[in-house]
Write a protein that holds these residues in place. Structure first.
Motif, PDB file in Angstrom:
ATOM      1  N   THR A  56       0.848  -1.193   0.000  1.00 26.97           N
ATOM      2  CA  THR A  56       0.000   0.000   0.000  1.00 26.97           C
ATOM      3  C   THR A  56       0.885   1.244   0.000  1.00 26.97           C
ATOM      4  OG1 THR A  56      -1.638  -1.199   1.263  1.00 26.97           O
ATOM      5  CG2 THR A  56      -1.820   1.198   1.269  1.00 26.97           C
ATOM      6  N   LEU A  57       0.661   2.128  -0.951  1.00 24.02           N
ATOM      7  CA  LEU A  57       1.429   3.371  -1.013  1.00 24.02           C
ATOM      8  C   LEU A  57       0.487   4.555  -0.783  1.00 24.02           C
ATOM      9  CD1 LEU A  57       3.543   2.710  -4.253  1.00 24.02           C
ATOM     10  CD2 LEU A  57       4.127   2.119  -1.893  1.00 24.02           C
ATOM     11  N   TYR A  58       0.943   5.526  -0.034  1.00 28.59           N
ATOM     12  CA  TYR A  58       0.202   6.785   0.100  1.00 28.59           C
ATOM     13  C   TYR A  58       0.919   7.810  -0.765  1.00 28.59           C
ATOM     14  CZ  TYR A  58      -2.931   5.076   3.667  1.00 28.59           C
ATOM     15  OH  TYR A  58      -3.914   4.396   4.318  1.00 28.59           O
ATOM     16  N   ILE A  59       0.312   8.131  -1.907  1.00 32.79           N
ATOM     17  CA  ILE A  59       0.978   8.969  -2.898  1.00 32.79           C
ATOM     18  C   ILE A  59       0.469  10.408  -2.808  1.00 32.79           C
ATOM     19  CG2 ILE A  59       1.354   9.300  -5.365  1.00 32.79           C
ATOM     20  CD1 ILE A  59       1.140   6.264  -5.614  1.00 32.79           C
ATOM     21  N   ALA A  60       1.413  11.317  -2.660  1.00 29.99           N
ATOM     22  CA  ALA A  60       1.071  12.728  -2.496  1.00 29.99           C
ATOM     23  C   ALA A  60       0.722  13.368  -3.830  1.00 29.99           C
ATOM     24  CB  ALA A  60       2.246  13.468  -1.867  1.00 29.99           C
ATOM     25  N   SER A  61      -0.142  14.370  -3.743  1.00 32.95           N
ATOM     26  CA  SER A  61      -0.486  15.149  -4.935  1.00 32.95           C
ATOM     27  C   SER A  61      -0.346  16.633  -4.599  1.00 32.95           C
ATOM     28  CB  SER A  61      -1.923  14.820  -5.347  1.00 32.95           C
ATOM     29  OG  SER A  61      -2.405  15.827  -6.204  1.00 32.95           O
ATOM     30  N   ASP A  62       0.510  17.328  -5.345  1.00 31.18           N
ATOM     31  CA  ASP A  62       0.751  18.754  -5.061  1.00 31.18           C
ATOM     32  C   ASP A  62      -0.464  19.619  -5.372  1.00 31.18           C
ATOM     33  OD1 ASP A  62       3.349  18.360  -4.233  1.00 31.18           O
ATOM     34  OD2 ASP A  62       4.179  18.581  -6.248  1.00 31.18           O
ATOM     35  N   SER A  63      -1.198  19.231  -6.433  1.00 33.68           N
ATOM     36  CA  SER A  63      -2.237  20.146  -6.911  1.00 33.68           C
ATOM     37  C   SER A  63      -3.335  20.337  -5.870  1.00 33.68           C
ATOM     38  CB  SER A  63      -2.823  19.649  -8.225  1.00 33.68           C
ATOM     39  OG  SER A  63      -3.403  18.379  -8.019  1.00 33.68           O
ATOM     40  N   ASP A  64      -3.693  19.281  -5.129  1.00 38.10           N
ATOM     41  CA  ASP A  64      -4.732  19.465  -4.117  1.00 38.10           C
ATOM     42  C   ASP A  64      -4.244  19.185  -2.696  1.00 38.10           C
ATOM     43  OD1 ASP A  64      -4.397  16.817  -4.458  1.00 38.10           O
ATOM     44  OD2 ASP A  64      -6.453  16.343  -5.032  1.00 38.10           O
ATOM     45  N   GLY A  65      -2.930  18.937  -2.546  1.00 37.06           N
ATOM     46  CA  GLY A  65      -2.373  18.747  -1.208  1.00 37.06           C
ATOM     47  C   GLY A  65      -2.944  17.546  -0.473  1.00 37.06           C
ATOM     48  N   PHE A  92       9.086   5.962  -3.970  1.00 45.87           N
ATOM     49  CA  PHE A  92       9.921   6.942  -4.673  1.00 45.87           C
ATOM     50  C   PHE A  92       9.771   6.782  -6.187  1.00 45.87           C
ATOM     51  CE2 PHE A  92      13.362   8.539  -1.540  1.00 45.87           C
ATOM     52  CZ  PHE A  92      12.402   8.704  -0.569  1.00 45.87           C
ATOM     53  N   GLU A  93       9.637   5.530  -6.616  1.00 41.69           N
ATOM     54  CA  GLU A  93       9.450   5.220  -8.032  1.00 41.69           C
ATOM     55  C   GLU A  93       8.297   6.061  -8.610  1.00 41.69           C
ATOM     56  OE1 GLU A  93      11.261   2.583 -10.754  1.00 41.69           O
ATOM     57  OE2 GLU A  93      11.655   2.678  -8.624  1.00 41.69           O
ATOM     58  N   GLN A  94       7.258   6.276  -7.782  1.00 43.92           N
ATOM     59  CA  GLN A  94       6.084   7.041  -8.220  1.00 43.92           C
ATOM     60  C   GLN A  94       6.417   8.530  -8.346  1.00 43.92           C
ATOM     61  OE1 GLN A  94       2.992   5.591  -8.702  1.00 43.92           O
ATOM     62  NE2 GLN A  94       3.780   3.556  -8.168  1.00 43.92           N
ATOM     63  N   PRO A  97       9.395  10.349 -11.882  1.00 41.08           N
ATOM     64  CA  PRO A  97       9.131  10.981 -13.185  1.00 41.08           C
ATOM     65  C   PRO A  97       8.712  12.442 -12.989  1.00 41.08           C
ATOM     66  CG  PRO A  97       7.838   8.969 -12.925  1.00 41.08           C
ATOM     67  CD  PRO A  97       8.461   9.252 -11.599  1.00 41.08           C
ATOM     68  N   SER A  98       9.135  13.306 -13.896  1.00 39.47           N
ATOM     69  CA  SER A  98       8.756  14.716 -13.725  1.00 39.47           C
ATOM     70  C   SER A  98       7.264  14.904 -13.954  1.00 39.47           C
ATOM     71  CB  SER A  98       9.572  15.597 -14.659  1.00 39.47           C
ATOM     72  OG  SER A  98       9.432  15.125 -15.977  1.00 39.47           O
ATOM     73  N   SER A  99       6.605  13.879 -14.550  1.00 35.97           N
ATOM     74  CA  SER A  99       5.155  13.976 -14.758  1.00 35.97           C
ATOM     75  C   SER A  99       4.385  13.537 -13.512  1.00 35.97           C
ATOM     76  CB  SER A  99       4.762  13.075 -15.935  1.00 35.97           C
ATOM     77  OG  SER A  99       5.180  11.746 -15.664  1.00 35.97           O
ATOM     78  N   SER A 100       5.099  13.144 -12.457  1.00 32.71           N
ATOM     79  CA  SER A 100       4.456  12.669 -11.227  1.00 32.71           C
ATOM     80  C   SER A 100       3.582  13.771 -10.611  1.00 32.71           C
ATOM     81  CB  SER A 100       5.548  12.252 -10.246  1.00 32.71           C
ATOM     82  OG  SER A 100       5.081  12.292  -8.926  1.00 32.71           O
ATOM     83  N   PRO A 101       2.518  13.406  -9.879  1.00 25.71           N
ATOM     84  CA  PRO A 101       1.709  14.440  -9.211  1.00 25.71           C
ATOM     85  C   PRO A 101       2.491  15.143  -8.091  1.00 25.71           C
ATOM     86  CG  PRO A 101       1.012  12.243  -8.545  1.00 25.71           C
ATOM     87  CD  PRO A 101       1.968  12.058  -9.681  1.00 25.71           C
ATOM     88  N   HIS A 102       3.645  14.572  -7.731  1.00 22.58           N
ATOM     89  CA  HIS A 102       4.453  15.166  -6.653  1.00 22.58           C
ATOM     90  C   HIS A 102       5.919  14.843  -6.935  1.00 22.58           C
ATOM     91  CE1 HIS A 102       5.531  16.374  -2.555  1.00 22.58           C
ATOM     92  NE2 HIS A 102       6.124  15.224  -2.378  1.00 22.58           N
ATOM     93  N   PRO A 103       6.514  15.498  -7.934  1.00 24.56           N
ATOM     94  CA  PRO A 103       7.896  15.145  -8.291  1.00 24.56           C
ATOM     95  C   PRO A 103       8.866  15.523  -7.173  1.00 24.56           C
ATOM     96  CG  PRO A 103       7.102  16.988  -9.631  1.00 24.56           C
ATOM     97  CD  PRO A 103       5.976  16.586  -8.751  1.00 24.56           C
ATOM     98  N   ILE A 104       9.852  14.667  -6.899  1.00 24.03           N
ATOM     99  CA  ILE A 104      10.773  14.975  -5.797  1.00 24.03           C
ATOM    100  C   ILE A 104      12.222  15.098  -6.243  1.00 24.03           C
ATOM    101  CG2 ILE A 104       9.350  13.929  -4.013  1.00 24.03           C
ATOM    102  CD1 ILE A 104      11.350  11.560  -4.048  1.00 24.03           C
ATOM    103  N   GLY A 105      12.479  15.316  -7.495  1.00 22.55           N
ATOM    104  CA  GLY A 105      13.865  15.573  -7.874  1.00 22.55           C
ATOM    105  C   GLY A 105      14.590  14.305  -8.272  1.00 22.55           C
ATOM    106  N   ALA A 106      15.412  14.437  -9.292  1.00 24.65           N
ATOM    107  CA  ALA A 106      16.068  13.262  -9.878  1.00 24.65           C
ATOM    108  C   ALA A 106      17.043  12.620  -8.908  1.00 24.65           C
ATOM    109  CB  ALA A 106      16.800  13.686 -11.138  1.00 24.65           C
ATOM    110  N   GLY A 107      17.137  11.308  -8.970  1.00 23.20           N
ATOM    111  CA  GLY A 107      18.185  10.598  -8.239  1.00 23.20           C
ATOM    112  C   GLY A 107      17.859  10.283  -6.790  1.00 23.20           C
ATOM    113  N   ALA A 108      16.666  10.688  -6.295  1.00 24.45           N
ATOM    114  CA  ALA A 108      16.323  10.418  -4.893  1.00 24.45           C
ATOM    115  C   ALA A 108      16.229   8.912  -4.662  1.00 24.45           C
ATOM    116  CB  ALA A 108      15.011  11.094  -4.546  1.00 24.45           C
ATOM    117  N   ASP A 109      16.786   8.461  -3.550  1.00 31.76           N
ATOM    118  CA  ASP A 109      16.772   7.022  -3.268  1.00 31.76           C
ATOM    119  C   ASP A 109      16.847   6.801  -1.758  1.00 31.76           C
ATOM    120  OD1 ASP A 109      16.707   4.338  -3.726  1.00 31.76           O
ATOM    121  OD2 ASP A 109      18.761   4.178  -4.486  1.00 31.76           O
TER     122      ASP A 109
END
Ligand SMILES: [Zn+2]
Lengths: 196, 488
Positions: A56-65, A92-94, A97-109
């Motif tokens: 189960t992943l809780y995926i953040a979305s910037d547009s609606d917080g 993090f995989e989610q 991508p820069s198209s993610s609803p909550h991009p966190i910058g390249a290379g994060a691991d």
């Protein structure tokens, strides 16, 4: 200019062009090697043989917080901290991508997850996670909350989470969210409810 | 093959060395040197926007990139074919206009007519550069509007947008120098004993009167205007420490003596407004315990090398929140509420310092201001505290100093959100693990503004910021009675 100087110029020019091509070749080779190494590392670390497990992943979305609950299938290693790490890497995989609803910058691991006692997880992220993270109160809070809630959802014994960067404590993630504290899953859970 | 390996290494060393030499020679021949940013730039002021264009030094002459010059003014389509440089510029709502130059030649064409440059056009790394001295004329021809070029100061004004200022000395005690502007300004302010320097980067400030104005006054000895390197400066000198305060929504800047107890330095927080009791009486009589007062402390986040979020490449969060802080201060003053700013210039303050100074100032309310380019609308935060380790009584634990004030903080946040709602601004209230909120020993909220509806530049628009500032001030005013006044 004498003939001799002209010839020397011509020779040097030819050498410079040749060197330029060689440098280009080297640069491409280094980039290729780095990419290969990264892919190998990714392939090696979290995956093991066995049937995929639903996490189960809780995926953040910037547009609606908000944080949205999603399920994905991941092959998990048997060891508990390795499993926690694989879950976070799937999260993090989610975000990568820069198209993610909550991009966190390249290379994060996630470099490592270890446990203090039975209920406290220490998540050691790499430098790119913090250095390339978008700066903002809400953006940083969403990342922290999604890490804590996702860990707790897949390993319910984890009640407290501390986030390190490159093995060290940081004051904030990217100027806002406090990384010196331990986060309580119950505390964050309330915030997540407020967000939804 | 150790020998051939060594030989090839030697060969590479020789070729690399000669190539470097050759490259050095080439650069010398054409004399092309890029200048460090900030040092050498043209500032362009247009009715739509202000921006800077980096300059290139070629054979001792400044050159400006054609695309960098024109792009903010309309749409640009540039093409290079060998040494031919062709550019189509389309002004807003207009038709495409053609500009043609040739690398290494001084003749070109603008809108079909021959155009002679004072020096050769330069093509470098796929970009076209033209001599700085003709930028004004070219822009004027393409936009069909008047331009004014201050060559030595590297400032280009498009249309009649120059902003003039007035100086007015009031010989009160202490004296006050009022700088008046026809529209709001947001300079960076540097203070040192006996001097206040205002630096205007984005505002098209020009001087109309004499550039040096001396005063025969016990405090303020003179004001001078200068412009250089794409910016304008107003320098006020005096005989004692001075400070600058904004009034009238940023249209007036008041320079006056700094209170002796709070010397103004680059590092210290901006001085707080004096307590209402006896503000004009600086006599050093034995101090009565000061009466409780209602003071709001506004903390424009970030500053100095900590730029916060890059809202756009040229718009750092630190500038957006400082402008917003001044608006909030003004709107609070309109409602009879005294407010101070934790920083009133572009200085770095650590998170711990922010908390220490705030707690020392003993405000009735602390408001941190942030801006971000993700999400939408306005978020109002109260502190999400780490697990409490409350001490019995007396001293508040540093990490959870906010705990005792959370209810009041929540009231303020709710009240501000209601005001945002009534102005139809998208908003939400949330807890956040935002530093240094947990260390603040007073009711505390943080407000983060994001662009109103997708357009990132809108975040700095006066209309949007004014609405947010009014919401915050009205929200505070509505719950003022609930918040205890505090003895300084
Ligand atoms: Zn911020």
């Amino acid at each position: 200019m004498t003939r001799r100087v002209l010839v020397m110029f011509a020779v040097l020019a030819a050498i410079a062009v040749g060197l330029g091509f060689y440098a280009l070749h080297l640069k491409r080779k280094v980039a290729r090697d780095e990419q290969l190494a990264a892919e190998q590392q990714r392939a090696l670390a979290p995956l093991s043989n066995g049937p995929p497990t639903t996490v189960t992943l809780y995926i953040a979305s910037d547009s609606d917080g908000t944080l949205r609950r999603t399920q994905v299938n991941v092959t998990l290693p048997p060891e508990r901290t390795e499993r926690d790490r694989a879950v976070l890497r799937a999260l993090f995989e989610q975000y990568l991508p820069s198209s993610s609803p909550h991009p966190i910058g390249a290379g994060a691991d996630v470099r490592d997850v270890y446990l203090l006692g039975d209920d406290t997880a220490v998540v050691d992220t790499n430098a790119a996670f913090a250095d390339a993270h978008p700066s903002g109160v809400l953006a940083e809070e969403l990342t922290v909350a999604s890490i804590v809630v996702t860990l707790n959802a897949n390993d319910s014994k984890i009640g407290r989470v501390k986030i390190l960067v490159n093995g060290q404590e940081r004051e904030t993630l990217a100027g806002h969210a406090d990384l010196r504290r331990f986060y309580e899953a119950s505390n964050i859970g309330q915030v997540v409810k407020d967000m939804q | 093959m150790p020998l051939s390996g060594r030989r090839s290494r030697l060969a590479w060393a020789i070729t690399a060395g000669s190539a470097l030499l050759f490259a050095a020679l080439l650069t010398r021949q054409t004399g092309v040197h890029a200048q460090s940013p900030g040092q050498n730039q043209l500032t362009v002021y247009s009715p739509r926007t202000s921006y800077s264009v980096p300059l290139l030094e070629v054979n001792g002459q400044p050159y400006a990139g054609l695309v960098e010059l024109l792009e903010p003014l309309g749409s640009v389509d540039a093409r290079i074919d060998g040494k031919k440089y062709k550019l189509h510029f389309t002004p807003p709502g207009g038709r495409p206009l053609e500009v043609q130059f040739t690398g290494g030649k001084d003749k070109g064409k603008v809108r079909g007519n021959g155009y002679k440059l004072p020096a050769n056009f330069i093509l470098q790394n796929g970009r076209g550069y033209l001599p700085l001295s003709v930028t004004s004329d070219l822009v004027s021809k393409l936009l069909a509007t008047d331009t004014e070029f201050h060559a030595a100061a590297r400032r280009l004004f498009i249309g009649n947008i120059q902003l003039r200022y007035t100086l007015e000395l009031h010989k009160d005690n202490p004296s006050r120098l009022l700088l008046g502007f026809s529209s709001p300004v947001n300079p960076s302010i540097a203070t040192e004993p006996g001097r206040v320097r205002l630096t205007f980067r984005r505002e098209p400030i020009v001087s109309t009167g004499p550039e040096n104005v001396p005063y025969s006054d016990p405090l303020i000895s003179g004001a001078s205007f200068s412009e250089h390197d794409g910016l304008a400066e107003l320098d006020v000198t005096g005989t004692a420490p001075m400070m600058a305060n904004f009034a009238d929504g940023g249209r007036t800047i008041i320079i006056t003596g700094a209170p002796a107890a709070a010397p103004v330095t680059q590092e210290a927080p901006a001085p707080l407004p004096p307590a209402p009791a006896n503000p004009q009486n600086p006599s050093p009589q034995p101090r009565q315990p000061a009466a409780p007062r209602f003071l709001v402390l506004i903390d424009p986040a970030h500053g100095g090398s900590d730029i916060g979020a890059a809202i756009t490449p040229s718009l750092p969060e630190k500038d957006v929140v400082l402008a917003l802080a001044r608006r909030v201060q003004h709107e609070l003053a309109n409602r009879g509420i005294a407010a101070g700013l934790l920083r009133n210039s572009d200085v770095a303050i650590t998170l711990d310092q922010r908390a220490t100074w705030t707690n020392a100032a003993r405000p009735a309310l602390y408001i941190a201001l942030h801006a971000a380019n993700t999400g939408q609308g306005v978020h109002v935060f109260t502190a999400m505290l780490p697990a409490a380790n409350l001490s019995p009584q007396g001293f508040l634990p540093w990490d959870t100093a906010q705990a005792a004030f959370l209810d009041l903080s929540g009231s303020v946040a709710g009240s501000v959100a209601a005001e945002l709602e009534s102005r139809k601004l998208p908003n939400a209230t949330l807890l956040a693990p935002l530093r240094p909120m947990n260390n603040i020993a007073a009711p505390a909220i943080a407000v983060e503004i994001a662009p109103p509806a997708g357009n990132v530049d809108e975040i700095a628009s006066a209309a949007y910021q004014e609405q947010v500032a009014q919401s915050i001030a009205a929200g505070v005013a509505a719950v003022r009675a609930k918040l205890p006044e505090v003895r300084p």
